[in-house]
Design a protein around this motif. Structure first.
Motif, PDB file in Angstrom:
ATOM      1  N   LEU A 296       0.808  -1.208   0.000  1.00  0.00           N
ATOM      2  CA  LEU A 296       0.000   0.000   0.000  1.00  0.00           C
ATOM      3  C   LEU A 296       0.845   1.264   0.000  1.00  0.00           C
ATOM      4  O   LEU A 296       1.970   1.283   0.513  1.00  0.00           O
ATOM      5  N   PHE A 297       0.277   2.330  -0.568  1.00  0.00           N
ATOM      6  CA  PHE A 297       0.770   3.693  -0.377  1.00  0.00           C
ATOM      7  C   PHE A 297      -0.139   4.353   0.647  1.00  0.00           C
ATOM      8  O   PHE A 297      -1.362   4.386   0.475  1.00  0.00           O
ATOM      9  N   CYS A 298       0.449   4.874   1.714  1.00  0.00           N
ATOM     10  CA  CYS A 298      -0.311   5.467   2.811  1.00  0.00           C
ATOM     11  C   CYS A 298       0.011   6.959   2.860  1.00  0.00           C
ATOM     12  O   CYS A 298       1.085   7.351   3.327  1.00  0.00           O
ATOM     13  N   PRO A 299      -0.882   7.815   2.387  1.00  0.00           N
ATOM     14  CA  PRO A 299      -0.536   9.212   2.123  1.00  0.00           C
ATOM     15  C   PRO A 299      -0.407  10.090   3.359  1.00  0.00           C
ATOM     16  O   PRO A 299      -1.058   9.861   4.389  1.00  0.00           O
ATOM     17  N   ALA A 300       0.406  11.114   3.211  1.00  0.00           N
ATOM     18  CA  ALA A 300       0.466  12.188   4.199  1.00  0.00           C
ATOM     19  C   ALA A 300      -0.784  13.057   4.066  1.00  0.00           C
ATOM     20  O   ALA A 300      -1.479  13.033   3.036  1.00  0.00           O
ATOM     21  N   THR A 301      -1.058  13.824   5.095  1.00  0.00           N
ATOM     22  CA  THR A 301      -2.263  14.653   5.127  1.00  0.00           C
ATOM     23  C   THR A 301      -1.955  15.991   5.794  1.00  0.00           C
ATOM     24  O   THR A 301      -0.989  16.125   6.540  1.00  0.00           O
ATOM     25  N   ILE A 302      -2.796  16.968   5.505  1.00  0.00           N
ATOM     26  CA  ILE A 302      -2.761  18.252   6.213  1.00  0.00           C
ATOM     27  C   ILE A 302      -4.066  18.365   6.986  1.00  0.00           C
ATOM     28  O   ILE A 302      -5.148  18.267   6.395  1.00  0.00           O
ATOM     29  N   ALA A 303      -3.970  18.561   8.297  1.00  0.00           N
ATOM     30  CA  ALA A 303      -5.169  18.677   9.126  1.00  0.00           C
ATOM     31  C   ALA A 303      -5.362  20.115   9.593  1.00  0.00           C
ATOM     32  O   ALA A 303      -4.448  20.929   9.564  1.00  0.00           O
ATOM     33  N   ASN A 304      -6.566  20.375  10.028  1.00  0.00           N
ATOM     34  CA  ASN A 304      -7.021  21.662  10.575  1.00  0.00           C
ATOM     35  C   ASN A 304      -7.275  22.699   9.481  1.00  0.00           C
ATOM     36  O   ASN A 304      -8.303  23.356   9.486  1.00  0.00           O
ATOM     37  N   LEU A 305      -6.331  22.876   8.535  1.00  0.00           N
ATOM     38  CA  LEU A 305      -6.513  23.837   7.440  1.00  0.00           C
ATOM     39  C   LEU A 305      -6.922  25.205   7.971  1.00  0.00           C
ATOM     40  O   LEU A 305      -7.894  25.814   7.546  1.00  0.00           O
ATOM     41  N   SER A 306      -6.158  25.661   8.944  1.00  0.00           N
ATOM     42  CA  SER A 306      -6.340  26.964   9.579  1.00  0.00           C
ATOM     43  C   SER A 306      -7.604  27.021  10.425  1.00  0.00           C
ATOM     44  O   SER A 306      -7.537  26.908  11.651  1.00  0.00           O
ATOM     45  N   CYS A 307      -8.756  27.146   9.803  1.00  0.00           N
ATOM     46  CA  CYS A 307      -9.977  27.405  10.561  1.00  0.00           C
ATOM     47  C   CYS A 307     -10.669  26.159  11.095  1.00  0.00           C
ATOM     48  O   CYS A 307     -11.580  26.262  11.906  1.00  0.00           O
ATOM     49  N   GLY A 308     -10.243  24.965  10.672  1.00  0.00           N
ATOM     50  CA  GLY A 308     -11.006  23.755  10.979  1.00  0.00           C
ATOM     51  C   GLY A 308     -10.349  22.840  11.977  1.00  0.00           C
ATOM     52  O   GLY A 308     -10.189  21.636  11.721  1.00  0.00           O
ATOM     53  N   PHE A 309      -9.974  23.352  13.143  1.00  0.00           N
ATOM     54  CA  PHE A 309      -9.283  22.552  14.154  1.00  0.00           C
ATOM     55  C   PHE A 309     -10.046  21.268  14.478  1.00  0.00           C
ATOM     56  O   PHE A 309     -11.212  21.293  14.861  1.00  0.00           O
ATOM     57  N   ASP A 310      -9.379  20.143  14.277  1.00  0.00           N
ATOM     58  CA  ASP A 310      -9.893  18.797  14.570  1.00  0.00           C
ATOM     59  C   ASP A 310     -11.043  18.352  13.658  1.00  0.00           C
ATOM     60  O   ASP A 310     -11.564  17.246  13.851  1.00  0.00           O
ATOM     61  N   VAL A 311     -11.462  19.176  12.687  1.00  0.00           N
ATOM     62  CA  VAL A 311     -12.589  18.744  11.848  1.00  0.00           C
ATOM     63  C   VAL A 311     -12.301  18.784  10.353  1.00  0.00           C
ATOM     64  O   VAL A 311     -13.035  18.165   9.575  1.00  0.00           O
ATOM     65  N   LEU A 312     -11.243  19.482   9.904  1.00  0.00           N
ATOM     66  CA  LEU A 312     -10.951  19.567   8.478  1.00  0.00           C
ATOM     67  C   LEU A 312      -9.594  18.951   8.157  1.00  0.00           C
ATOM     68  O   LEU A 312      -8.659  19.018   8.957  1.00  0.00           O
ATOM     69  N   GLY A 313      -9.484  18.345   6.970  1.00  0.00           N
ATOM     70  CA  GLY A 313      -8.211  17.800   6.521  1.00  0.00           C
ATOM     71  C   GLY A 313      -8.228  17.586   5.021  1.00  0.00           C
ATOM     72  O   GLY A 313      -9.284  17.569   4.380  1.00  0.00           O
ATOM     73  N   LEU A 314      -7.021  17.427   4.451  1.00  0.00           N
ATOM     74  CA  LEU A 314      -6.901  17.085   3.034  1.00  0.00           C
ATOM     75  C   LEU A 314      -5.807  16.042   2.862  1.00  0.00           C
ATOM     76  O   LEU A 314      -4.935  15.882   3.718  1.00  0.00           O
TER      77      LEU A 314
ATOM     78  N   GLU B 135      -8.386  32.044  13.885  1.00  0.00           N
ATOM     79  CA  GLU B 135      -8.497  33.044  14.937  1.00  0.00           C
ATOM     80  C   GLU B 135      -8.155  32.474  16.311  1.00  0.00           C
ATOM     81  O   GLU B 135      -7.887  33.218  17.251  1.00  0.00           O
ATOM     82  N   ILE B 136      -8.123  31.134  16.437  1.00  0.00           N
ATOM     83  CA  ILE B 136      -8.105  30.508  17.756  1.00  0.00           C
ATOM     84  C   ILE B 136      -6.808  29.773  18.065  1.00  0.00           C
ATOM     85  O   ILE B 136      -6.189  29.976  19.115  1.00  0.00           O
ATOM     86  N   VAL B 137      -6.363  28.886  17.168  1.00  0.00           N
ATOM     87  CA  VAL B 137      -5.260  27.978  17.482  1.00  0.00           C
ATOM     88  C   VAL B 137      -3.909  28.524  17.013  1.00  0.00           C
ATOM     89  O   VAL B 137      -2.914  28.472  17.746  1.00  0.00           O
ATOM     90  N   GLU B 138      -3.861  29.027  15.788  1.00  0.00           N
ATOM     91  CA  GLU B 138      -2.591  29.476  15.212  1.00  0.00           C
ATOM     92  C   GLU B 138      -1.852  30.502  16.078  1.00  0.00           C
ATOM     93  O   GLU B 138      -0.630  30.394  16.246  1.00  0.00           O
ATOM     94  N   PRO B 139      -2.536  31.502  16.659  1.00  0.00           N
ATOM     95  CA  PRO B 139      -1.799  32.460  17.486  1.00  0.00           C
ATOM     96  C   PRO B 139      -1.065  31.822  18.663  1.00  0.00           C
ATOM     97  O   PRO B 139      -0.037  32.340  19.102  1.00  0.00           O
ATOM     98  N   LEU B 140      -1.576  30.701  19.164  1.00  0.00           N
ATOM     99  CA  LEU B 140      -0.953  30.039  20.312  1.00  0.00           C
ATOM    100  C   LEU B 140       0.159  29.083  19.886  1.00  0.00           C
ATOM    101  O   LEU B 140       1.182  28.973  20.572  1.00  0.00           O
ATOM    102  N   ARG B 141      -0.029  28.405  18.764  1.00  0.00           N
ATOM    103  CA  ARG B 141       0.933  27.395  18.344  1.00  0.00           C
ATOM    104  C   ARG B 141       2.079  27.952  17.492  1.00  0.00           C
ATOM    105  O   ARG B 141       3.150  27.369  17.443  1.00  0.00           O
ATOM    106  N   SER B 142       1.844  29.058  16.819  1.00  0.00           N
ATOM    107  CA  SER B 142       2.839  29.547  15.862  1.00  0.00           C
ATOM    108  C   SER B 142       4.155  29.902  16.533  1.00  0.00           C
ATOM    109  O   SER B 142       5.219  29.831  15.899  1.00  0.00           O
TER     110      SER B 142
END
Length: 311
Positions: free
Chosen positions: A6-24, A231-238
């Protein structure tokens, strides 16, 4: 069929505004995995190449996800008198912020499901892969494993009950991801987050999530760009990521629709319209870290429409 690669792909999660709910799902970055049937019952991790990770089944995310699936299978269908071996060839560094644990968890349950004759749908498999994420970060989140299994973009509308919507990517959308060579554990990145947010920030975040989803469905690249704001997560984690503000500014100045933290970091992503722009952003991001004398890896990728796939 007794073995599958199998090929098991990498992903990008959160996508800025979608903490814990959005990914690609990324198309050209990922791990490889071999899953095979064995006469001995249970699940064994027999080989890991490219990373110093535990072979013990209960301490490895792929093993934990596989065990969760087999437990459900014997409850939902029938007992089985054989087992599985898993070999993992890691190309995604642990702690990189592009879904290393999710790739392993998703690959394990996908491979075993294939060898069992596909008793579960890809969406069904997400709940089992989430158990690997729980081992890795202490939280059974789906924003990486869902796109890894389903491809495209995914929205986790609800965790209880689990409700996931898959969204096709606009054809010209590309991702650029730069990974500064430091490790940032998901558990550490979560520890800096606040448990409450202001109503003003929440309203702004809701608007951006809705705008991003609308932009994806209507292929409105400008709307996608306007919505890639956290508006919520990036200012704290960056503050945990070297050169974050400069990398983001550089990406935007070179044509990015938007830029932000990939998952829990330290990787930084940018979305753009067209490969030429994505390549230009990659060069500009690289220059920043070259000037900082900070080792890095960089990826330019289309959005993977399929998720985990058979090689």
């Amino acid at each position: 069929m007794t073995q599958i690669k199998l090929f098991c792909p990498a992903t990008i999660a959160n996508l800025s505004c979608g903490f814990d709910v959005l990914g690609l799902c990324l198309d050209n970055a990922g791990d490889e995995m071999i899953v095979r049937k064995t006469e001995q019952k249970g699940v064994r991790i027999t080989k890991i190449v490219g990373a110093d990770l535990p072979l013990e089944t209960e301490k490895n995310v792929s093993g934990v996800a596989a065990l969760a699936m087999l437990e459900a299978y014997e409850r939902d269908f029938e007992s089985i008198n054989f087992g599985f071996e898993i070999e993992i060839y890691k190309n995604i560094k642990a702690g990189s912020g592009i879904g290393s644990s999710a790739a392993s968890s998703a690959g394990a349950v996908f491979g075993i499901n294939e060898l069992l004759g596909q008793p579960y749908s890809r969406k069904d498999l997400v709940q089992f892969a989430m158990q690997g994420e729980k081992l890795a970060s202490g939280n059974a989140h789906a924003d990486n494993v869902a796109p890894a299994l389903l491809g495209g973009f995914t929205l986790v509308r609800s965790y209880a009950p689990l409700d996931i919507i898959r969204i096709d990517s606009p054809e010209e959308l590309f991702a650029t991801v730069v990974h500064p060579q430091i490790e940032l554990k998901t558990s550490d990145a979560r520890s800096v987050l606040k448990q409450t947010v202001s109503l003003k920030s929440a309203i702004m975040q809701w608007g951006n999530v809705g705008g991003l989803i609308a932009g994806l469905y209507t292929k409105d690249y400008d709307l996608i760009g306007r919505s890639l704001h956290d508006e919520i997560v990036e200012p704290l984690r960056s503050v945990l990521i070297p050169g974050f503000d400069l990398i983001k500014q550089t990406a935007l100045e070179n044509g990015a629709l938007g830029s932000g933290i990939s998952g829990s970091g330290p990787s930084i992503f940018a979305l753009s319209r067209g490969k030429n722009t994505a390549d230009q952003i990659a060069k500009a991001m690289s220059d920043v870290y070259e000037n900082m004398n900070l080792p890095y890896e960089i990826h330019v990728s289309e959005i993977n429409p399929d998720g985990v796939r058979i090689l």
